[in-house]
Scaffold this active site. Structure first.
Site, PDB file in Angstrom:
ATOM      1  N   GLY A  12       0.700  -1.270   0.091  1.00  0.00           N
ATOM      2  CA  GLY A  12      -0.077   0.004   0.183  1.00  0.00           C
ATOM      3  C   GLY A  12       0.842   1.114   0.028  1.00  0.00           C
ATOM      4  O   GLY A  12       0.150   2.445   0.529  1.00  0.00           O
ATOM      5  N   SER A  13       2.280   1.261  -0.420  1.00  0.00           N
ATOM      6  CA  SER A  13       2.704   2.422  -0.535  1.00  0.00           C
ATOM      7  C   SER A  13       2.380   3.677  -1.305  1.00  0.00           C
ATOM      8  O   SER A  13       2.345   4.561  -1.199  1.00  0.00           O
ATOM      9  CB  SER A  13       4.292   2.454  -0.695  1.00  0.00           C
ATOM     10  N   ASN A  14       1.722   3.025  -2.492  1.00  0.00           N
ATOM     11  CA  ASN A  14       1.000   3.929  -3.733  1.00  0.00           C
ATOM     12  C   ASN A  14      -0.063   4.672  -2.916  1.00  0.00           C
ATOM     13  O   ASN A  14      -0.435   5.678  -3.065  1.00  0.00           O
ATOM     14  CB  ASN A  14       0.620   3.161  -4.880  1.00  0.00           C
ATOM     15  N   LEU A  85      -4.760  -7.174  -6.986  1.00  0.00           N
ATOM     16  CA  LEU A  85      -4.350  -8.500  -7.722  1.00  0.00           C
ATOM     17  C   LEU A  85      -5.252  -9.140  -8.126  1.00  0.00           C
ATOM     18  O   LEU A  85      -5.403  -9.994  -8.891  1.00  0.00           O
ATOM     19  CB  LEU A  85      -3.265  -9.315  -7.029  1.00  0.00           C
ATOM     20  N   LEU A  87      -9.022  -9.764 -10.709  1.00  0.00           N
ATOM     21  CA  LEU A  87      -9.495  -9.136 -11.921  1.00  0.00           C
ATOM     22  C   LEU A  87     -10.863  -8.314 -11.512  1.00  0.00           C
ATOM     23  O   LEU A  87     -11.519  -8.920 -10.572  1.00  0.00           O
ATOM     24  CB  LEU A  87      -9.794 -10.370 -12.844  1.00  0.00           C
ATOM     25  N   ASN A 102      -5.894   1.754 -13.173  1.00  0.00           N
ATOM     26  CA  ASN A 102      -4.614   1.002 -12.525  1.00  0.00           C
ATOM     27  C   ASN A 102      -3.509   1.302 -13.007  1.00  0.00           C
ATOM     28  O   ASN A 102      -3.230   1.980 -13.967  1.00  0.00           O
ATOM     29  CB  ASN A 102      -4.978  -0.501 -13.344  1.00  0.00           C
ATOM     30  N   HIS A 104       0.526  -0.225 -13.766  1.00  0.00           N
ATOM     31  CA  HIS A 104       1.088  -1.466 -13.853  1.00  0.00           C
ATOM     32  C   HIS A 104       2.576  -0.982 -13.911  1.00  0.00           C
ATOM     33  O   HIS A 104       2.891  -0.151 -14.694  1.00  0.00           O
ATOM     34  CB  HIS A 104       0.714  -2.189 -15.332  1.00  0.00           C
ATOM     35  N   ASP A 145      -5.008  -5.601 -17.749  1.00  0.00           N
ATOM     36  CA  ASP A 145      -3.718  -5.021 -18.408  1.00  0.00           C
ATOM     37  C   ASP A 145      -3.805  -4.432 -20.035  1.00  0.00           C
ATOM     38  O   ASP A 145      -3.034  -4.228 -20.638  1.00  0.00           O
ATOM     39  CB  ASP A 145      -2.159  -5.345 -18.199  1.00  0.00           C
ATOM     40  N   GLU A 174       6.338   5.900 -10.016  1.00  0.00           N
ATOM     41  CA  GLU A 174       4.906   5.818  -9.432  1.00  0.00           C
ATOM     42  C   GLU A 174       4.612   6.917  -8.449  1.00  0.00           C
ATOM     43  O   GLU A 174       3.433   7.492  -8.566  1.00  0.00           O
ATOM     44  CB  GLU A 174       4.540   4.089  -8.687  1.00  0.00           C
TER      45      GLU A 174
HETATM   46  C1  GAR Z   1       3.082  -1.344  -7.348  1.00  0.00           C
HETATM   47  O1  GAR Z   1       4.511  -1.412  -8.008  1.00  0.00           O
HETATM   48  C2  GAR Z   1       2.094  -1.437  -8.595  1.00  0.00           C
HETATM   49  O2  GAR Z   1       2.658  -1.046  -9.879  1.00  0.00           O
HETATM   50  C3  GAR Z   1       1.949  -3.043  -8.656  1.00  0.00           C
HETATM   51  O3  GAR Z   1       2.062  -3.592  -7.429  1.00  0.00           O
HETATM   52  C4  GAR Z   1       3.010  -2.675  -6.690  1.00  0.00           C
HETATM   53  C5  GAR Z   1       2.264  -2.320  -5.386  1.00  0.00           C
HETATM   54  O4  GAR Z   1       3.144  -1.606  -4.426  1.00  0.00           O
HETATM   55  N1  GAR Z   1       0.837  -3.433  -9.199  1.00  0.00           N
HETATM   56  C6  GAR Z   1       0.889  -4.531 -10.148  1.00  0.00           C
HETATM   57  O5  GAR Z   1       1.902  -5.185 -10.457  1.00  0.00           O
HETATM   58  C7  GAR Z   1      -0.629  -4.864 -10.813  1.00  0.00           C
HETATM   59  N2  GAR Z   1      -0.449  -5.676 -11.673  1.00  0.00           N
HETATM   60  P1  GAR Z   1       2.333  -0.935  -3.280  1.00  0.00           P
HETATM   61  O6  GAR Z   1       1.415  -1.787  -2.772  1.00  0.00           O
HETATM   62  O7  GAR Z   1       3.613  -0.511  -2.343  1.00  0.00           O
HETATM   63  O8  GAR Z   1       1.759   0.446  -3.770  1.00  0.00           O
END
Ligand code: GAR
Length: 189
Positions: A12-14, A85, A87, A102, A104, A145, A174
């Site tokens: 969840g850092s994003n 993760l 669909l 989303n 990616h 995607d 990101e």
């Molecule tokens: C992120 O890098 C995101 O782009 C990726 O998961 C990571 C989650 O990081 N998403 C995918 O791979 C989706 N296909 P986070 O939980 O620290 O935000």
């Protein structure tokens, strides 16, 4: 004021970066986080940020009705998948047409599709000998995607880079771009 819901399955850092970006803004706020993994660190982050976090099962999510009800209850205008993760079921896409994005962690159409998430993507980039990677922010439709791309940003991949090195560069992109792109899209709603 638009209400954003973030769907996340892991760290969840994003989600935290986006929530912090919109804190105090008049355009939008993150008012709900939905998570399908009871062990995910994003739940701790939501607590710390004072954002309601609802943990749901895969079955509930796939059936969609309770998720749609939850989103409506929170007057959600826009949905952001940030490391989510599962669909997205068609019913949910139909309930929020053109309003689910989303991120990616690669340059789609390369390294997308089922099973391509997080570290799997960065390993594939290194194994293929790619000289660049990056991020893709795209609309969600019924296939993994495949929706319309709004934005891409690139970073170099050096021959000596490990998957962790690539992950660090991609995460930096990101954090830099995702909140701004969300803000731009929301401004058009
Ligand atoms: C992120 O890098 C995101 O782009 C990726 O998961 C990571 C989650 O990081 N998403 C995918 O791979 C989706 N296909 P986070 O939980 O620290 O935000």
């Amino acid at each position: 004021m638009k209400n954003i819901a973030i769907l996340a399955s892991g760290s969840g850092s994003n989600a935290e970066n986006i929530a912090s970006y919109f804190k105090g803004k008049e355009s939008a706020r993150v008012s709900l986080i939905i998570c399908n993994n009871p062990q995910a660190y994003v739940i701790e982050r939501a607590k710390r940020l004072g954002i309601e976090c609802k943990v749901i099962t895969k079955k509930e999510f796939m059936e969609a009705d309770s998720t749609i009800a939850l989103l409506k209850e929170h007057c959600i205008d826009f949905i952001v998948l940030a490391g989510f993760l599962l669909l997205v079921p068609e019913k949910l896409i139909k309930a929020y047409p053109g309003k689910i994005v989303n991120i990616h962690p690669a340059l789609l159409p390369k390294h997308g599709g089922k099973g391509m998430y997080g570290d799997n993507v960065h390993k594939a980039v290194v194994e293929c000998g790619d000289t660049e990677s990056g991020i893709t922010i795209h609309l969600i439709d019924e296939e993994y995607d495949k929706g319309t791309t709004f934005f891409q940003a690139k970073c170099p991949v050096l021959p000596t880079d490990t998957p962790d090195d690539v992950a660090a560069k991609v995460h930096a992109l990101e954090y830099e771009h995702f909140p701004h792109v969300i803000e731009e899209i929301i401004a058009t709603l």
